[in-house]
Structure formats: C-alpha cells, structure tokens
Design a protein around this motif. Structure first.
Motif, mmCIF file in Angstrom:
data_model
loop_
_atom_site.group_PDB
_atom_site.id
_atom_site.type_symbol
_atom_site.label_atom_id
_atom_site.label_comp_id
_atom_site.label_asym_id
_atom_site.label_seq_id
_atom_site.Cartn_x
_atom_site.Cartn_y
_atom_site.Cartn_z
ATOM 1 N N THR A 181 58.431 54.341 37.306
ATOM 2 C CA THR A 181 57.278 53.349 37.623
ATOM 3 C C THR A 181 57.401 52.164 36.874
ATOM 4 O O THR A 181 57.955 52.216 35.814
ATOM 5 N N PRO A 182 56.868 51.238 37.210
ATOM 6 C CA PRO A 182 56.777 49.940 36.482
ATOM 7 C C PRO A 182 55.851 50.027 34.874
ATOM 8 O O PRO A 182 56.542 49.743 33.931
ATOM 9 N N ARG A 183 54.885 51.040 34.720
ATOM 10 C CA ARG A 183 54.404 51.355 33.360
ATOM 11 C C ARG A 183 55.478 52.133 32.729
ATOM 12 O O ARG A 183 55.354 51.950 31.878
ATOM 13 N N GLN A 184 56.207 53.019 33.456
ATOM 14 C CA GLN A 184 57.099 53.664 32.666
ATOM 15 C C GLN A 184 57.979 53.067 31.975
ATOM 16 O O GLN A 184 58.496 53.078 30.889
ATOM 17 N N SER A 185 58.666 51.908 32.793
ATOM 18 C CA SER A 185 59.573 50.880 32.293
ATOM 19 C C SER A 185 59.055 50.084 31.028
ATOM 20 O O SER A 185 59.787 49.970 30.087
ATOM 21 N N LEU A 186 57.979 49.565 31.121
ATOM 22 C CA LEU A 186 57.382 48.767 30.293
ATOM 23 C C LEU A 186 57.069 49.606 28.890
ATOM 24 O O LEU A 186 57.186 49.020 27.853
ATOM 25 N N ALA A 187 56.554 50.942 28.993
ATOM 26 C CA ALA A 187 56.198 51.484 27.909
ATOM 27 C C ALA A 187 57.469 51.514 26.851
ATOM 28 O O ALA A 187 57.404 51.613 25.774
ATOM 29 N N TYR A 188 58.684 51.541 27.397
ATOM 30 C CA TYR A 188 59.862 51.345 26.464
ATOM 31 C C TYR A 188 59.813 50.120 25.661
ATOM 32 O O TYR A 188 60.144 50.164 24.357
ATOM 33 N N GLY A 189 59.440 49.047 26.233
ATOM 34 C CA GLY A 189 59.449 47.853 25.440
ATOM 35 C C GLY A 189 58.209 47.675 24.644
ATOM 36 O O GLY A 189 58.449 47.094 23.743
ATOM 37 N N PHE A 190 57.069 48.110 25.101
ATOM 38 C CA PHE A 190 55.773 47.966 24.486
ATOM 39 C C PHE A 190 55.892 48.792 23.095
ATOM 40 O O PHE A 190 55.089 48.781 22.283
ATOM 41 N N LYS A 191 56.941 49.701 22.938
ATOM 42 C CA LYS A 191 56.914 50.426 21.695
ATOM 43 C C LYS A 191 57.285 49.483 20.496
ATOM 44 O O LYS A 191 57.295 49.882 19.467
ATOM 45 N N HIS A 192 58.062 48.467 20.871
ATOM 46 C CA HIS A 192 58.554 47.614 20.082
ATOM 47 C C HIS A 192 57.750 46.301 19.693
ATOM 48 O O HIS A 192 56.690 45.839 20.422
ATOM 49 N N ARG A 193 57.516 45.749 18.390
ATOM 50 C CA ARG A 193 56.719 44.503 18.239
ATOM 51 C C ARG A 193 57.402 43.207 19.013
ATOM 52 O O ARG A 193 58.514 43.218 19.282
ATOM 53 N N ASN A 194 56.445 42.423 19.183
ATOM 54 C CA ASN A 194 56.999 41.186 19.824
ATOM 55 C C ASN A 194 58.103 40.391 19.071
ATOM 56 O O ASN A 194 57.872 40.536 17.987
ATOM 57 N N THR A 195 58.953 39.909 19.721
ATOM 58 C CA THR A 195 60.308 39.328 19.364
ATOM 59 C C THR A 195 59.714 37.998 18.743
ATOM 60 O O THR A 195 60.358 37.360 17.871
ATOM 61 N N SER A 196 58.791 37.289 19.068
ATOM 62 C CA SER A 196 58.287 35.899 18.863
ATOM 63 C C SER A 196 56.948 35.738 19.268
ATOM 64 O O SER A 196 56.530 36.234 20.076
ATOM 65 N N ALA A 197 56.364 34.482 18.924
ATOM 66 C CA ALA A 197 55.166 34.246 19.465
ATOM 67 C C ALA A 197 55.222 33.429 20.681
ATOM 68 O O ALA A 197 56.109 33.149 21.340
ATOM 69 N N PRO A 198 54.227 33.688 21.570
ATOM 70 C CA PRO A 198 54.414 33.066 23.114
ATOM 71 C C PRO A 198 54.726 31.883 23.131
ATOM 72 O O PRO A 198 53.948 30.783 22.343
ATOM 73 N N GLY A 199 55.514 31.535 23.927
ATOM 74 C CA GLY A 199 55.947 29.994 24.113
ATOM 75 C C GLY A 199 56.963 29.442 23.242
ATOM 76 O O GLY A 199 57.249 28.434 23.406
ATOM 77 N N LYS A 200 57.291 30.143 22.253
ATOM 78 C CA LYS A 200 58.052 29.736 21.266
ATOM 79 C C LYS A 200 59.498 29.395 21.478
ATOM 80 O O LYS A 200 60.134 28.478 21.197
ATOM 81 N N LYS A 201 60.058 30.494 22.055
ATOM 82 C CA LYS A 201 61.413 30.516 22.318
ATOM 83 C C LYS A 201 61.991 31.058 23.538
ATOM 84 O O LYS A 201 60.913 32.185 24.085
ATOM 85 N N PHE A 202 63.095 30.898 24.246
ATOM 86 C CA PHE A 202 63.595 31.513 25.252
ATOM 87 C C PHE A 202 64.118 33.049 24.926
ATOM 88 O O PHE A 202 64.986 32.931 23.973
ATOM 89 N N GLN A 203 63.685 33.793 25.606
ATOM 90 C CA GLN A 203 64.569 34.954 25.543
ATOM 91 C C GLN A 203 64.550 35.842 27.045
ATOM 92 O O GLN A 203 63.482 36.236 27.545
ATOM 93 N N TYR A 204 65.860 36.131 27.579
ATOM 94 C CA TYR A 204 65.624 36.481 28.660
ATOM 95 C C TYR A 204 64.972 37.926 28.823
ATOM 96 O O TYR A 204 65.593 39.137 28.132
ATOM 97 N N SER A 205 64.077 38.350 29.323
ATOM 98 C CA SER A 205 63.492 39.747 29.675
ATOM 99 C C SER A 205 62.887 40.158 30.903
ATOM 100 O O SER A 205 62.041 39.736 31.618
ATOM 101 N N ASN A 206 63.508 41.425 31.091
ATOM 102 C CA ASN A 206 62.899 41.945 32.519
ATOM 103 C C ASN A 206 61.567 42.376 32.335
ATOM 104 O O ASN A 206 60.696 42.448 33.399
ATOM 105 N N SER A 207 60.973 42.884 31.028
ATOM 106 C CA SER A 207 59.571 43.157 30.934
ATOM 107 C C SER A 207 58.825 42.268 31.394
ATOM 108 O O SER A 207 57.597 42.591 32.134
ATOM 109 N N ASN A 208 59.242 40.851 31.471
ATOM 110 C CA ASN A 208 58.012 39.679 31.882
ATOM 111 C C ASN A 208 57.990 39.775 33.581
ATOM 112 O O ASN A 208 56.698 39.640 34.091
ATOM 113 N N LEU A 209 58.956 40.244 34.334
ATOM 114 C CA LEU A 209 59.088 40.312 35.646
ATOM 115 C C LEU A 209 58.304 41.360 36.080
ATOM 116 O O LEU A 209 57.736 41.578 37.280
#
Length: 398
Positions: A181-209
């Motif tokens: 499910t979408p929530r199950q997929s996102l949970a794997y990423g949400f276990k980690h700290r954000n990699t940068s401040a919002p808007g700071k840099k480009f990082q291709y991430s399926n979590s966004n979509l």
C-alpha cells in the motif's frame, strides 16, 4: 531502487549477451535478424531516408550488443523529415520470439508524468495549490509542514527515498508478488531522517510521488488509477495505457529480465507486482500511446498555459545539461521522462526545436558499465539523429 553491477554473475552476463545475435537454439531465433523494420505503417508512413536509417540501424545494433539488451524498440518521428521505427532482439529468451514494436511494456518512472499531470489538473481547477504544505493533505510526513507539493514534484523535498531502504529491498525481492500500500511503502523511507532541508537540493525520490498520489486521491475522492484513467488517459486519447491494480499485463508483451534479485542472478520479472511503485512507477503503455503522450506532456495539451509554464520551469539537477521541473525532465533540449522498473526500461521525450519525438522501450533494466541501457540507447540514437541535442537521462537513474 539502486542497482549494483557487482551482483551480476559471469554466467548471467553471458546469458543475456548471447541473446542479441541470431542463434540456432530455436527456429524463431535462428530466423531473426538483429534489426527488423516494424510493419505498422500508421506509426511510420515515411522513412528518414536510406542513409540516416542505415546509420540508426547500426547504432541500435551496436548498443544492443554492447549493453547486453535482450530486445528493444525505438521510435523516432521528426516533423518534415520522416520517421524511424525499429524492433530488434527477442521478447522471450527461452523461445526466441522476436521483439515486436506493438508490445505493451511497464513504463516505470514515466508514471510520474501522468501523476503530476493529474495533480496539475487539480491546480488548474483551484482545488490544490502547488505551495500548499503536504501536511495539509497527508499526516505523518517528516517535516511535512515545511514541504510543499511543488517541492515534491520537483524532487526537492529532502525526504529519504523509500526504495533505498535496505528493509524495503529485502522485503520486495523476497516476495515480488507482494502488494504494497502507499502507506506501507512510505514507512520504509520515513524511518530515516530527511536528507536535506526542503527546496535545498535535487534528489530523485519515489517517496515524493507516492505522496502526490495520495493528495490526488484525497482531493478528488477517487482512487488514483480511476482519476488518471478518466481525467488524463481519456482526455489524451491514450487507449493502450493503463494503471494496473495488480500484476496484470495486456498482450502482447515481452518477458522482462532483471538482476535485481537477492542472489544477483538474472530473473524473469514479467509478472512481478508493481504496486510498490504505485504513483511513481506502476503504469503500462505501448509505442503508439507513448509517442502521442510525449508531445502532450511537453506542450501542456491538458493544462492551462499558466500551469504548463510552471511545469517547465526547471531547476538544476547537478548533471550538466539536465534540469528537472514538475515531474518532468529537460536534457539538452529534450523534454519528458524515462522509466525503469525490474525487467523493463523506457524513454519518452519530445524536442520542441525540431518537433521530434523519441520513444525507447526494452525488456531489461540490467545496468551496463554502471549505466541504464535505455539511456545508452537513447543517447546513441540522438547523437546520430539530433547531434546538437543529445539525450542524457542520468539524473533520474535509480
């Protein structure tokens, strides 16, 4: 998902490498030629001329052999000059069935262009705003009050990509038929700290979509697949494109080959469940529809001029000549997106200056010297056909 060429065994590499050239192992393969013209005159009524066609045939064959691609289809349409449609290699390494240009394929991250188009239709209707925080629509997103829908679509949210979580990779590859499910997929990423401040840099991430898909569902009141079908596919007259509910796959389609396995050996991923990719990568299409979708996305046929202008306002990715906008890639003049999912890769792009469209489809995602085979083929084709505008999709490689 990140891949590593070190996981491929010598045996697996030799297996795929041998598939491009004709072989006597099966009658169909023995009769096959490395390059075969597609008979569909509707998609290619006028060729680009003998000289250019011959050079493109040689280019396609050379890349196919060097990159160990089982089968591929290339479609190139240049207004005022003609077109080039070719299929080569095999759709099935067991039977030797030739690759066919009318095949359906899984389009992976090209799904993002459909999801973001659906979101931007809601923007045009005034039902969402690009600068709304994601927390307005989805709770539990790390620092979601600071991350906007625009930043999600631009790949500048700073959210950790769930497909890079080791637990996710293990769980997916342990059971490729599993439904996420979408929530199950996102949970794997949400276990980690954000990699940068919002808007700071480009990082291709399926979590966004995945999050943008959830926004579409909440605002529209409809399942994402239904909304995209009715509001995007029908409006664009795409009758051979779908958002699957599970692992269904229309015929005809080639078998898809991947080395994204726990053992690192090559496996048939044709019937793997793409639910884990959902709004970021689950869709299916074919050459005919992708050809028309390329121009629709690049010119904003389903959007207002104001919203399309925002979509095409791209920002640096860190890769020379390549920028990224709202779910859209710009690379040396070409506009569109590429896609990669276990077993399949695609490229669908439009070049406004030449009014040219390029579509590449293939039945493998196995890297060649660390690069995606679809990028290698699209780069080589454009180096011949549009040397001043050479495609490079490295910025969106998983």
């Amino acid at each position: 998902m990140r891949r590593s060429t070190s996981r491929r065994t010598l045996c697996a590499a030799l297996l795929v490498a041998s598939l491009w050239a004709p072989t006597a192992a099966h009658p169909a393969a023995a009769d096959q030629r490395p390059v075969a013209a597609h008979p569909d005159k509707g998609d290619c009524p006028n060729s680009l001329g003998r000289g250019l066609t011959s050079r493109l045939d040689k280019t396609m064959n050379d890349v196919g052999k060097k990159a160990d691609i089982p089968g591929a289809v290339v479609g190139l349409w240049m207004q005022g000059k003609g077109c080039y449609v070719r299929s080569m290699g095999v759709a099935d390494t067991r039977t030797g069935e030739p690759m066919a240009a009318d095949s359906f394929v899984r389009i992976g991250s090209e799904t993002k262009t459909f999801t973001v188009t659906a979101l931007l239709e809601l923007v045009d209707e005034g039902r969402v705003k690009l600068d709304d925080p994601i927390s307005t629509y989805v709770k539990g997103v790390p620092k979601g009050h600071r991350i906007t829908l625009r930043q999600l679509a631009e790949m500048r949210s700073g959210l950790f990509p769930y497909t890079e979580d080791a637990g996710f990779v293990h769980d997916l590859l342990s059971d490729p038929q599993r439904t996420f499910t979408p929530r199950q997929s996102l949970a794997y990423g949400f276990k980690h700290r954000n990699t940068s401040a919002p808007g700071k840099k480009f990082q291709y991430s399926n979590s966004n979509l995945i999050l943008l898909g959830m926004v579409i569902e909440k605002v529209s009141g409809h399942p994402l697949a239904d909304f995209i079908h009715h509001r995007v596919l029908r409006a664009a007259h795409l009758r051979h494109t779908l958002f699957p509910r599970g692992n269904e796959f229309p015929q005809p389609h080639p078998r898809g080959y991947t080395d994204q396995t726990l053992s690192g050996e090559v496996a048939d991923a044709t019937n793997w469940n793409p639910s884990w990719g959902w709004a970021a990568g689950a869709m299916i299409s074919n050459l005919h529809d992708l050809r028309h979708w390329a121009k629709s996305v690049a010119t904003g046929q389903l959007l207002t001029a104001k919203t399309q202008k925002q979509r095409l306002k791209t920002l640096p990715t860190g890769f020379p000549g390549t920028t990224y906008g709202l779910g859209i890639l710009k690379t040396n003049g070409w506009i569109g997106h590429n896609g990669s999912i276990p077993g399949y890769e695609t490229v669908t792009v439009y070049l406004p200056s030449k009014k040219a469209t390029l579509v590449v489809m293939m039945n493998t995602d196995i890297l060649s010297q660390g690069q995606e085979p679809s990028t290698l083929l699209a780069r080589a084709i454009t180096a011949v056909a549009t040397p001043k505008n050479v495609y490079d999709g490295a910025a969106t490689a998983p």
